[in-house]
Design an enzyme around this catalytic site. Structure first.
Site, PDB file in Angstrom:
ATOM      1  N   CYS A 124      18.866  -4.820  -6.692  1.00  0.00           N
ATOM      2  CA  CYS A 124      18.736  -3.992  -5.502  1.00  0.00           C
ATOM      3  C   CYS A 124      18.310  -4.859  -4.313  1.00  0.00           C
ATOM      4  O   CYS A 124      19.043  -5.758  -3.928  1.00  0.00           O
ATOM      5  CB  CYS A 124      17.781  -2.820  -5.758  1.00  0.00           C
ATOM      6  SG  CYS A 124      17.890  -1.511  -4.486  1.00  0.00           S
ATOM      7  N   GLU A 161      18.297  -1.163 -14.780  1.00  0.00           N
ATOM      8  CA  GLU A 161      17.186  -0.605 -15.553  1.00  0.00           C
ATOM      9  C   GLU A 161      17.174   0.918 -15.525  1.00  0.00           C
ATOM     10  O   GLU A 161      16.446   1.552 -16.300  1.00  0.00           O
ATOM     11  CB  GLU A 161      15.854  -1.163 -15.036  1.00  0.00           C
ATOM     12  CG  GLU A 161      15.339  -0.578 -13.745  1.00  0.00           C
ATOM     13  CD  GLU A 161      16.001  -1.126 -12.486  1.00  0.00           C
ATOM     14  OE1 GLU A 161      15.519  -0.781 -11.386  1.00  0.00           O
ATOM     15  OE2 GLU A 161      16.998  -1.878 -12.580  1.00  0.00           O
ATOM     16  N   HIS A 218      20.960  -0.481  -9.988  1.00  0.00           N
ATOM     17  CA  HIS A 218      19.758  -0.561 -10.820  1.00  0.00           C
ATOM     18  C   HIS A 218      20.144  -0.543 -12.301  1.00  0.00           C
ATOM     19  O   HIS A 218      20.274   0.531 -12.893  1.00  0.00           O
ATOM     20  CB  HIS A 218      18.828   0.615 -10.525  1.00  0.00           C
ATOM     21  CG  HIS A 218      18.131   0.537  -9.213  1.00  0.00           C
ATOM     22  ND1 HIS A 218      16.948  -0.138  -9.034  1.00  0.00           N
ATOM     23  CD2 HIS A 218      18.473   1.029  -7.991  1.00  0.00           C
ATOM     24  CE1 HIS A 218      16.573  -0.052  -7.779  1.00  0.00           C
ATOM     25  NE2 HIS A 218      17.487   0.650  -7.118  1.00  0.00           N
TER      26      HIS A 218
END
Length: 217
Positions: free
Chosen positions: A79, A191, A189
């Site tokens: 990001c 994650e 993202h």
């Protein structure tokens, strides 16, 4: 040693949960000395470009990251961490970045009137990537894998060969993954992107990047 960079501007909890799920031991640190010892560096970020750079400077991490890149340590920016890899950002004025990948971080194109496929900015949600054939790390993804985005700006490398993946945004193919040698950045993202994101993180933390012949110098 896997080091997650803590400069007060990153979503450390979600990334830590993903790494624990994958079984990767890691250190979260704001100490430049830990970057000197790292075998892999994860560089997350949220917020504005200029403020994030200030967080790095305040902790003495700018030169530590540049030195790690010079040594060939694989670095994954996520990001805003991806954006900071570039030379300059245009959010709230012009700000110097790390300069590890030549280019500029620019605002996403706005929606065109009457476009049925228009995307509101900020771009929030799940998007399917157009991955460059043979792209390291990103090449592990399948054609149906989708990633989660929250952003209004995106990296624009000077050299098109440094673009690993794009998404269509309001009539433009916008870069959302970049790579130069041992340096990789993803605007999305991983994650927060379920099994596909975990697959990407696992691929980065394996041996693929270390085996790439090109490194930043």
């Amino acid at each position: 040693m896997i080091t997650v960079v803590d400069y007060g501007r990153g979503n450390l909890f979600s990334l830590g949960q993903a790494l624990r799920h994958l079984g990767f031991a890691h250190t979260v640190s704001s100490d430049p000395a830990d970057l000197d010892r790292a075998d892999r560096i994860l560089f997350p970020g949220v917020g504005a470009f200029g403020d994030a750079m200030e967080g790095l400077r305040a902790r003495g991490l700018v030169e530590a990251l540049r030195a790690a890149a010079e040594r060939g340590v694989p670095i994954l920016g996520i990001c805003v961490g991806c954006q900071l890899l570039l030379g300059r950002g245009e959010e709230f004025g012009s700000h110097e970045g790390l300069g590890l990948i030549p280019g500029t971080v620019a605002r996403l194109p706005g929606p065109r009137e009457g476009d049925p496929a228009a995307i509101r900015i900020p771009n929030v949600g799940w998007r399917r990537l157009h991955v460059r054939p043979g792209a390291p790390v990103l090449g592990a993804l399948g054609p149906d894998d989708m990633m989660y985005f929250v952003h209004s700006f995106a990296p624009r490398p000077d050299d098109p060969s440094h673009v690993s993946a794009t998404i269509p945004v309001n009539g433009e193919d916008v870069p959302v993954a970049v790579r130069r040698g041992n340096i990789v950045g993803v605007q999305f993202h991983p994650e927060k992107s379920g099994p596909a994101g975990l697959k990407l993180l696992s691929q980065f933390l394996g041996a693929a990047i270390a085996q790439e012949p090109e490194s930043v110098s």
